[in-house]
Design a protein around this motif. Structure first.
Motif, PDB file in Angstrom:
ATOM      1  N   LYS A   8       0.840  -1.198   0.000  1.00  0.00           N
ATOM      2  CA  LYS A   8       0.000   0.000   0.000  1.00  0.00           C
ATOM      3  C   LYS A   8       0.878   1.251   0.000  1.00  0.00           C
ATOM      4  CE  LYS A   8      -3.232   2.649   2.786  1.00  0.00           C
ATOM      5  NZ  LYS A   8      -4.009   2.712   4.020  1.00  0.00           N
ATOM      6  N   ARG A   9       1.904   1.255   0.842  1.00  0.00           N
ATOM      7  CA  ARG A   9       2.797   2.424   0.916  1.00  0.00           C
ATOM      8  C   ARG A   9       3.614   2.568  -0.369  1.00  0.00           C
ATOM      9  NH1 ARG A   9      -0.018   5.212   4.348  1.00  0.00           N
ATOM     10  NH2 ARG A   9      -0.150   4.246   6.374  1.00  0.00           N
ATOM     11  N   GLU A  10       3.961   1.464  -1.000  1.00  0.00           N
ATOM     12  CA  GLU A  10       4.674   1.514  -2.289  1.00  0.00           C
ATOM     13  C   GLU A  10       3.793   2.191  -3.341  1.00  0.00           C
ATOM     14  OE1 GLU A  10       7.732   0.583  -3.110  1.00  0.00           O
ATOM     15  OE2 GLU A  10       8.301  -0.395  -1.231  1.00  0.00           O
ATOM     16  N   ALA A  35       8.489  10.612  -0.550  1.00  0.00           N
ATOM     17  CA  ALA A  35       9.081   9.923   0.594  1.00  0.00           C
ATOM     18  C   ALA A  35       8.665  10.575   1.910  1.00  0.00           C
ATOM     19  CB  ALA A  35      10.597   9.912   0.471  1.00  0.00           C
ATOM     20  N   ARG A  36       8.723  11.893   1.960  1.00  0.00           N
ATOM     21  CA  ARG A  36       8.344  12.593   3.187  1.00  0.00           C
ATOM     22  C   ARG A  36       6.876  12.354   3.533  1.00  0.00           C
ATOM     23  NH1 ARG A  36      11.662  17.311   4.841  1.00  0.00           N
ATOM     24  NH2 ARG A  36      13.597  17.211   3.650  1.00  0.00           N
ATOM     25  N   THR A  37       6.020  12.403   2.521  1.00  0.00           N
ATOM     26  CA  THR A  37       4.596  12.207   2.757  1.00  0.00           C
ATOM     27  C   THR A  37       4.303  10.797   3.252  1.00  0.00           C
ATOM     28  OG1 THR A  37       4.099  13.805   1.005  1.00  0.00           O
ATOM     29  CG2 THR A  37       2.309  12.371   1.716  1.00  0.00           C
ATOM     30  N   VAL A  38       4.887   9.805   2.586  1.00  0.00           N
ATOM     31  CA  VAL A  38       4.648   8.408   2.987  1.00  0.00           C
ATOM     32  C   VAL A  38       5.229   8.149   4.368  1.00  0.00           C
ATOM     33  CG1 VAL A  38       5.214   6.007   2.438  1.00  0.00           C
ATOM     34  CG2 VAL A  38       4.446   7.549   0.638  1.00  0.00           C
ATOM     35  N   ARG A  44       2.199   8.305  11.495  1.00  0.00           N
ATOM     36  CA  ARG A  44       0.872   8.583  12.056  1.00  0.00           C
ATOM     37  C   ARG A  44       0.097   7.298  12.342  1.00  0.00           C
ATOM     38  NH1 ARG A  44      -1.074  13.539  12.078  1.00  0.00           N
ATOM     39  NH2 ARG A  44      -3.230  12.878  11.938  1.00  0.00           N
ATOM     40  N   SER A  45       0.327   6.290  11.506  1.00  0.00           N
ATOM     41  CA  SER A  45      -0.428   5.047  11.687  1.00  0.00           C
ATOM     42  C   SER A  45       0.326   4.014  12.535  1.00  0.00           C
ATOM     43  CB  SER A  45      -0.782   4.445  10.323  1.00  0.00           C
ATOM     44  OG  SER A  45       0.386   4.095   9.633  1.00  0.00           O
ATOM     45  N   LYS A  53       7.422  14.438  16.822  1.00  0.00           N
ATOM     46  CA  LYS A  53       6.223  14.975  17.448  1.00  0.00           C
ATOM     47  C   LYS A  53       5.318  15.620  16.395  1.00  0.00           C
ATOM     48  CE  LYS A  53       5.034  17.765  21.462  1.00  0.00           C
ATOM     49  NZ  LYS A  53       5.575  18.628  22.520  1.00  0.00           N
ATOM     50  N   SER A  54       5.931  16.337  15.436  1.00  0.00           N
ATOM     51  CA  SER A  54       5.128  17.019  14.420  1.00  0.00           C
ATOM     52  C   SER A  54       4.452  16.028  13.473  1.00  0.00           C
ATOM     53  CB  SER A  54       5.977  18.010  13.630  1.00  0.00           C
ATOM     54  OG  SER A  54       6.972  17.334  12.899  1.00  0.00           O
ATOM     55  N   SER A  55       5.054  14.880  13.253  1.00  0.00           N
ATOM     56  CA  SER A  55       4.425  13.883  12.384  1.00  0.00           C
ATOM     57  C   SER A  55       3.141  13.341  12.991  1.00  0.00           C
ATOM     58  CB  SER A  55       5.375  12.713  12.123  1.00  0.00           C
ATOM     59  OG  SER A  55       6.399  13.083  11.271  1.00  0.00           O
ATOM     60  N   ILE A  56       3.137  13.202  14.287  1.00  0.00           N
ATOM     61  CA  ILE A  56       1.993  12.607  14.963  1.00  0.00           C
ATOM     62  C   ILE A  56       0.921  13.648  15.290  1.00  0.00           C
ATOM     63  CG2 ILE A  56       1.268  11.398  17.054  1.00  0.00           C
ATOM     64  CD1 ILE A  56       4.033  10.071  17.030  1.00  0.00           C
ATOM     65  N   GLN A  57       1.333  14.813  15.784  1.00  0.00           N
ATOM     66  CA  GLN A  57       0.363  15.793  16.271  1.00  0.00           C
ATOM     67  C   GLN A  57      -0.127  16.755  15.194  1.00  0.00           C
ATOM     68  OE1 GLN A  57       2.291  17.613  19.612  1.00  0.00           O
ATOM     69  NE2 GLN A  57       1.782  15.908  20.959  1.00  0.00           N
ATOM     70  N   ASP A  58       0.643  16.917  14.124  1.00  0.00           N
ATOM     71  CA  ASP A  58       0.285  17.853  13.065  1.00  0.00           C
ATOM     72  C   ASP A  58      -0.887  17.312  12.240  1.00  0.00           C
ATOM     73  OD1 ASP A  58       0.480  20.117  11.521  1.00  0.00           O
ATOM     74  OD2 ASP A  58       2.162  19.408  10.322  1.00  0.00           O
ATOM     75  N   MET A  59      -1.478  18.155  11.427  1.00  0.00           N
ATOM     76  CA  MET A  59      -2.574  17.763  10.543  1.00  0.00           C
ATOM     77  C   MET A  59      -2.048  16.751   9.523  1.00  0.00           C
ATOM     78  SD  MET A  59      -4.131  20.543   7.828  1.00  0.00           S
ATOM     79  CE  MET A  59      -4.294  21.709   9.098  1.00  0.00           C
TER      80      MET A  59
END
Length: 107
Positions: A8-10, A35-38, A44-45, A53-59
């Protein structure tokens, strides 16, 4: 893509990379964006070992992209507003700035 990433990520990586290239980004920049988006979505998942911290708490990336695509940059350009004012025969349009044109045209 990191070793052990899911199919799925690929697919997600390839889709984002192709979209960025269609928008005119260079191949290297498109790879970086994908790459950054994936990686952010993996964090997040809970699929990655570490996450900032920003990856998890950010939008989420999807929500941010949706907001950008619907709101546009700042709406119509000055030239577009001026052309509309000209079409409507708006008095004093030549001395108005973008904000004034938007207000007078009701944007």
């Amino acid at each position: 893509m990191p070793r052990g990433s899911s199919p799925k990520r690929e697919r997600q990586y390839e889709h984002i990379k192709e979209s960025a290239e269609k928008r005119g980004e260079s191949t290297e920049r498109a790879k970086e964006i994908a790459a950054r988006t994936v990686n952010k979505e993996r964090a997040r998942s809970g699929e990655s070992k570490t996450a900032s911290k920003s990856s998890i708490q950010d939008m989420s990336s999807a929500r941010r992209g949706g907001q950008r695509s619907h709101s546009g940059a700042q709406g119509p350009t000055y030239d577009q507003l001026y052309a509309e004012a000209q079409r409507r025969n708006l008095h004093g349009r030549s001395s108005m700035d973008k904000a004034e044109l938007k207000r007078e045209l009701g944007y």
